[in-house]
Scaffold this active site. Sequence first.
Site, PDB file in Angstrom:
ATOM      1  N   PHE A 151       5.946   4.961   7.790  1.00  0.00           N
ATOM      2  CA  PHE A 151       6.473   6.280   8.117  1.00  0.00           C
ATOM      3  C   PHE A 151       5.572   6.967   9.134  1.00  0.00           C
ATOM      4  O   PHE A 151       4.354   7.055   8.941  1.00  0.00           O
ATOM      5  CB  PHE A 151       6.537   7.177   6.870  1.00  0.00           C
ATOM      6  CG  PHE A 151       7.724   6.965   5.991  1.00  0.00           C
ATOM      7  CD1 PHE A 151       8.884   7.699   6.174  1.00  0.00           C
ATOM      8  CD2 PHE A 151       7.679   6.034   4.960  1.00  0.00           C
ATOM      9  CE1 PHE A 151       9.980   7.516   5.346  1.00  0.00           C
ATOM     10  CE2 PHE A 151       8.764   5.844   4.120  1.00  0.00           C
ATOM     11  CZ  PHE A 151       9.920   6.582   4.315  1.00  0.00           C
ATOM     12  N   ASP A 152       6.170   7.496  10.181  1.00  0.00           N
ATOM     13  CA  ASP A 152       5.475   8.433  11.054  1.00  0.00           C
ATOM     14  C   ASP A 152       5.200   9.695  10.236  1.00  0.00           C
ATOM     15  O   ASP A 152       5.839   9.929   9.201  1.00  0.00           O
ATOM     16  CB  ASP A 152       6.374   8.731  12.266  1.00  0.00           C
ATOM     17  CG  ASP A 152       5.774   9.760  13.200  1.00  0.00           C
ATOM     18  OD1 ASP A 152       4.563   9.682  13.472  1.00  0.00           O
ATOM     19  OD2 ASP A 152       6.525  10.646  13.660  1.00  0.00           O
TER      20      ASP A 152
END
Length: 214
Positions: free
Chosen positions: A6-7
Amino acid sequence: MDTIFFDLDGTLTDPKPGITGSLQYALEQLGRPVPAQDELAWCIGPPLRDSLVVLLGGEVDADRGVALYRERFGDVGLYENSLYPDIAATLAALKPRARLFVATSKAHVFADRIVDHFGLRPHFDHVFGAELDGTRANKGDLLAFALERTGTDPSRAIMIGDRSHDIVGARRNGIDGIGVLYGYGSREELTEAGAVHLCATPLAIAEHLSAGLN
C-alpha cells in the site's frame, strides 16, 4: 501467500494540509513565491525533492528546501493528516488473507510515525520508505528493495496507490498495480500508467481483491 503493498499518502491517509503547508513554509523561508495549498496538491505522491526541483525551477536550493520542509513537517505537518474512510475496515478484511506492507516514497522515519499515530501498525508486517538522503524515494527502487527483503514473488504481489509513480514502479518490478480514485491521481493518469484495475473507495479494494486471495 499473496502480498499487498500500500502507498501511504493519498491511499491510506489524506495528507494534504501537512504536505502543502510544509511546502509553503519552505518556499516562504527561501523567499520564493508561495502558491495556494490547492495549487500544490500535485506534489502529493512524487518524491519530495523532485517536486521541489519543479517548484524552484531547478536544483538550486532544492536540498535546502527539503530541509526546511522537514523542519515544519516533522513537528507539525506530520499530524495534519487524516485516515480515509473505511481504511481500517479494509485492512482488517485483507490482513487474515495476505501479507500487508506500506511502500511509500516518504522517508520511513516519518511514515512509521504516521502509521503508529493512526493505529495501523497491527495491520502491516513492515513499513518500507525512503531514507532521508533520498535513497529509494523512487517507487521502482523501493519496491525492488521490498520484494527482496520480503522474499516475494512479484507475480503474487499487488501495489495499490493513487499516482502514476506507484503503478509505473510496480510494473517495473513485474507487479500488477491497482489505482485508487479517491486520492490525488486522476483516472487518466492511472490508466495511462498501466493500472490493471481502479477502485473508487477503500472498501472496493477489499471487494476486488477478495476473489483472488487464498
